[in-house]
Structure formats: structure tokens, C-alpha cells
Write a protein that holds these residues in place. Structure first.
Motif, PDB file in Angstrom:
ATOM      1  N   ILE A  89      -0.124  -7.699 -12.154  1.00  0.00           N
ATOM      2  CA  ILE A  89      -0.782  -8.560 -11.172  1.00  0.00           C
ATOM      3  C   ILE A  89      -1.948  -7.786 -10.570  1.00  0.00           C
ATOM      4  CG2 ILE A  89      -0.509  -9.784  -8.987  1.00  0.00           C
ATOM      5  CD1 ILE A  89       2.444 -10.150  -9.712  1.00  0.00           C
ATOM      6  N   ALA A  90      -3.151  -8.303 -10.749  1.00  0.00           N
ATOM      7  CA  ALA A  90      -4.346  -7.618 -10.267  1.00  0.00           C
ATOM      8  C   ALA A  90      -4.382  -7.611  -8.746  1.00  0.00           C
ATOM      9  CB  ALA A  90      -5.594  -8.282 -10.824  1.00  0.00           C
ATOM     10  N   CYS A  91      -4.719  -6.490  -8.175  1.00  0.00           N
ATOM     11  CA  CYS A  91      -4.822  -6.364  -6.717  1.00  0.00           C
ATOM     12  C   CYS A  91      -6.269  -6.566  -6.268  1.00  0.00           C
ATOM     13  CB  CYS A  91      -4.330  -4.986  -6.267  1.00  0.00           C
ATOM     14  SG  CYS A  91      -2.588  -4.686  -6.597  1.00  0.00           S
ATOM     15  N   GLY A  92      -6.434  -6.899  -5.004  1.00  0.00           N
ATOM     16  CA  GLY A  92      -7.764  -7.005  -4.417  1.00  0.00           C
ATOM     17  C   GLY A  92      -8.495  -8.300  -4.662  1.00  0.00           C
ATOM     18  N   HIS A  97      -5.947 -11.003  -1.868  1.00  0.00           N
ATOM     19  CA  HIS A  97      -6.544  -9.665  -1.806  1.00  0.00           C
ATOM     20  C   HIS A  97      -5.409  -8.638  -1.715  1.00  0.00           C
ATOM     21  CE1 HIS A  97     -10.465 -11.567  -1.258  1.00  0.00           C
ATOM     22  NE2 HIS A  97      -9.840 -12.397  -0.449  1.00  0.00           N
ATOM     23  N   LEU A  98      -4.537  -8.714  -2.713  1.00  0.00           N
ATOM     24  CA  LEU A  98      -3.263  -8.014  -2.703  1.00  0.00           C
ATOM     25  C   LEU A  98      -3.428  -6.499  -2.568  1.00  0.00           C
ATOM     26  CD1 LEU A  98      -0.237  -8.749  -3.026  1.00  0.00           C
ATOM     27  CD2 LEU A  98      -0.493  -8.284  -5.468  1.00  0.00           C
ATOM     28  N   ILE A  99      -2.579  -5.921  -1.713  1.00  0.00           N
ATOM     29  CA  ILE A  99      -2.446  -4.472  -1.565  1.00  0.00           C
ATOM     30  C   ILE A  99      -0.999  -4.131  -1.887  1.00  0.00           C
ATOM     31  CG2 ILE A  99      -2.590  -2.510   0.015  1.00  0.00           C
ATOM     32  CD1 ILE A  99      -4.469  -4.266   1.748  1.00  0.00           C
ATOM     33  N   SER A 144      -1.146  -8.533   2.104  1.00  0.00           N
ATOM     34  CA  SER A 144      -2.415  -9.242   1.932  1.00  0.00           C
ATOM     35  C   SER A 144      -3.481  -8.562   2.781  1.00  0.00           C
ATOM     36  CB  SER A 144      -2.243 -10.699   2.364  1.00  0.00           C
ATOM     37  OG  SER A 144      -3.473 -11.394   2.271  1.00  0.00           O
ATOM     38  N   GLY A 145      -4.649  -8.310   2.168  1.00  0.00           N
ATOM     39  CA  GLY A 145      -5.737  -7.662   2.882  1.00  0.00           C
ATOM     40  C   GLY A 145      -6.836  -8.632   3.265  1.00  0.00           C
ATOM     41  N   PRO A 146      -7.712  -8.223   4.169  1.00  0.00           N
ATOM     42  CA  PRO A 146      -8.848  -9.072   4.537  1.00  0.00           C
ATOM     43  C   PRO A 146      -9.814  -9.230   3.362  1.00  0.00           C
ATOM     44  CG  PRO A 146      -8.528  -7.254   6.102  1.00  0.00           C
ATOM     45  CD  PRO A 146      -7.694  -6.958   4.912  1.00  0.00           C
ATOM     46  N   PRO A 147     -10.501 -10.353   3.273  1.00  0.00           N
ATOM     47  CA  PRO A 147     -11.403 -10.574   2.139  1.00  0.00           C
ATOM     48  C   PRO A 147     -12.624  -9.666   2.136  1.00  0.00           C
ATOM     49  CG  PRO A 147     -11.603 -12.351   3.734  1.00  0.00           C
ATOM     50  CD  PRO A 147     -10.427 -11.530   4.149  1.00  0.00           C
ATOM     51  N   ASP A 148     -12.989  -9.114   3.298  1.00  0.00           N
ATOM     52  CA  ASP A 148     -14.206  -8.309   3.379  1.00  0.00           C
ATOM     53  C   ASP A 148     -13.927  -6.810   3.372  1.00  0.00           C
ATOM     54  OD1 ASP A 148     -12.902  -8.413   5.785  1.00  0.00           O
ATOM     55  OD2 ASP A 148     -14.728  -8.463   7.016  1.00  0.00           O
ATOM     56  N   VAL A 149     -12.691  -6.416   3.003  1.00  0.00           N
ATOM     57  CA  VAL A 149     -12.320  -5.001   2.994  1.00  0.00           C
ATOM     58  C   VAL A 149     -11.837  -4.623   1.598  1.00  0.00           C
ATOM     59  CG1 VAL A 149     -10.719  -3.275   3.902  1.00  0.00           C
ATOM     60  CG2 VAL A 149     -11.732  -4.969   5.439  1.00  0.00           C
ATOM     61  N   VAL A 150     -12.358  -3.532   1.061  1.00  0.00           N
ATOM     62  CA  VAL A 150     -11.958  -3.044  -0.262  1.00  0.00           C
ATOM     63  C   VAL A 150     -11.046  -1.833  -0.065  1.00  0.00           C
ATOM     64  CG1 VAL A 150     -12.726  -2.088  -2.450  1.00  0.00           C
ATOM     65  CG2 VAL A 150     -14.082  -3.863  -1.321  1.00  0.00           C
TER      66      VAL A 150
END
Length: 292
Positions: A89-92, A97-99, A144-150
Motif C-alpha cells: 500500500i503506497a504511503c503519502g 496521505h498514509l504514514i 493519516s497525514g495532512p495533504p500539504d506535508v511530505v
């Protein structure tokens, strides 16, 4: 040629399609947990002037860049890799925006206890979320991460035995069969969506911004100098932890207010951003019963 286990492949495909229905982009994995399809460019001579292909060529074999939520494409990926017995499962990627927080047990460290200690130190809790049990007894926490954070991938930077899967990484999906066993969702978590990553934890997962080095702090004499030197010797990934520990010891020994300035200067010299250093000092003061 890898042995083809059609039943395992069929089950992996079914689990992958189910994950895709939830918005999770997937790729087929082999029993080694690596992408099942090899790069189509592996025989090409490297060309520094040519940008690295991330699937623009249209062929399969680009790892996590092949990940998709499209059922037709997923079936094509698995058809091209009939030896696949799992899926990644791809992250980000949107929508979650999976972590992935990988708590390992094979290193001889107690990663879950280390995460609890970090959570206590930085005043956050891990909310109820998807938990995947690994064959070795470890756990994958989905956040789940914020959409604007890598969030970058890292290994052991947060603490020994804790790896982070972020943008460009992937997690082995539940239902995958590997050389060591099957990945499975922990009871009571399969119906959950990935919970939002606590902000305090998110800050720890991000690389520190590049800041100019500050001059070394002035000497404080022998009183508390060992704590200042302890912070000065911190490397990336341990600066916040060392500052918090030193500040707690200073307040417990009655020299916290006098040593706060030198400790702050030491943290800045070590490369910790000022706002983060001040917040850590304030947390140490509160935790030891003092006013920040």
C-alpha cells in the motif's frame, strides 16, 4: 523462476482490490515483501543527464510508482506478476496521505514501549486506528497525514526499532503472505480509517529545517555544565529528546530557571529550531511541576 502459488496470488489480488475500494493505491509484492515486478530499465546503462523514470515509459516495474486504485490496472499488475503473494500500500497519497509507523520486535528492542515513552514525553496519544500485525510479532500503525506535508521514510530515527513509511514508501497490506507468514489486521481495527497523526508526533517525523549554526553558549561554570554539554553533543534525531531530558533533570535539581537560557543556547547551537526548543523547555517545566 519463482514458484507460482495461484491460491496465494488470488487471495492477494482480492485483498488488494478490497484495499483499493477504500482509496488505497496498491502494487503486487513477492514473498520477500519486495515489488513483484522488476524494473524494465535494469539493463539500461545509467545516463546522468536523463531523469529517472517513475513510470512515464508506460511499462510496469517502477515499484511504488505503479501503485493504483483502478481495479483494471491492479488486475493487469497481478497478471504480469503471477508469482505475487502479497500487495503493498503506497504511503503519502490521497485521500489518506498514509504514514506507517513500523514497530519492530526483531532488533531486541521494545519499540511499542519506546513509542509510549515518546508519546508521554511529547504529550500526545495515538488515537484508535488500523493496526496490522506482522508475522514476526511487530505492528504497523496506520496514520493519516495532512495533504500539504511530505513525511519522509526513516529507519530508527525516531527511536531504535521504529521505522517510518512515508512518501515514496509502502506498507505490506493485511492478507499478504510472505516467507515468514501472513500479515493480518489486529482484531477490532479492520473497520477503522487511518486516524490523523498527532501534531506533536508529526513534528518529530519531519526533518528539521536548515538553520544557521548559532555561536556556542556561554559557560555556566560547573553548575549544570554537564547537562549543557549533553545537549551540545546531540545529533539529528536526538536533539529534542536530549534537551527534554536535560531540562527535566535541571528542574528536578532546582536549577531549571537558571539553566533554561544556557540549555536553549545549546539546543540552538546543536541545530534545533528556536520555537521547538522553547516548547520542549516549557514541556519539561510543566512535567516537573514548575511554571514555564
Amino acid at each position: 523462476m519463482a514458484t507460482i502459488d495461484r491460491q496465494a496470488t488470488t487471495l492477494a489480488l482480492a485483498h488488494a482490490l478490497s484495499a483499493a475500494e477504500r482509496g488505497l493505491a496498491v502494487i503486487p509484492l513477492s514473498r520477500t515483501k519486495l515489488p513483484a515486478l522488476r524494473s524494465p530499465h535494469r539493463a539500461d546503462a545509467p545516463d546522468p543527464a536523463r531523469p529517472r523514470c517513475h513510470g512515464e515509459c508506460g511499462r510496469f516495474g517502477h515499484g511504488v510508482y505503479d501503485a493504483s486504485t483502478d481495479p483494471a490496472r491492479i488486475r493487469e499488475l497481478f497478471a504480469a506478476a503471477p508469482w505475487a503473494t502479497g500487495y503493498g500500500i503506497a504511503c503519502g497519497l490521497p485521500p489518506y496521505h498514509l504514514i506507517g509507523v513500523d514497530l519492530d520486535t526483531k532488533t531486541g528492542t521494545d519499540a511499542p514501549a519506546a513509542l509510549r515513552e515518546i508519546a508521554l514525553r511529547h504529550l500526545f496519544t495515538i488515537p484508535p486506528t488500523v493496526v496490522v500485525m506482522t508475522p514476526s510479532g511487530g505492528r504497523h500503525l496506520w496514520l493519516s497525514g495532512p495533504p500539504d506535508v511530505v513525511v519522509p521514510n526513516s529507519a530508527g530515527r525516531l527511536a531504535p526499532g521504529i521505522d517510518i513509511r512515508g512518501a515514496g514508501g509502502y506498507l505490506v497490506g493485511p492478507g499478504s503472505r510472505t516467507e515468514h507468514g501472513v500479515y493480518a489486521t489486529a482484531p477490532g481495527t479492520a473497520h477503522l480509517a487511518p486516524a490523523p497523526c498527532p501534531r506533536a508526533l508529526l513534528r518529530l517525523l519531519l526533518p528539521p529545517p536548515r538553520t544557521p549554526r548559532h555561536p556556542a553558549p556561554p559557560s555556566t561554570g560547573g553548575h549544570g555544565q554537564g547537562l549543557v554539554q549533553f545537549v551540545l553533543g546531540a545529533h539529528e534525531g536526538q536533539r529534542n529528546t536530549r534537551l527534554f531530558w536535560a531540562a527535566c533533570r535541571a528542574y528536578e535539581n532546582g536549577i531549571g530557571p537558571d539553566l533554561a537560557g544556557p540549555l536553549l543556547a545549546a539546543a540552538l547551537h546543536a541545530g534545533l529550531p528556536e520555537h521547538e526548543a522553547r516548547a520542549t523547555l516549557a514541556s519539561a517545566a510543566r512535567l516537573t511541576g514548575h511554571r514555564p
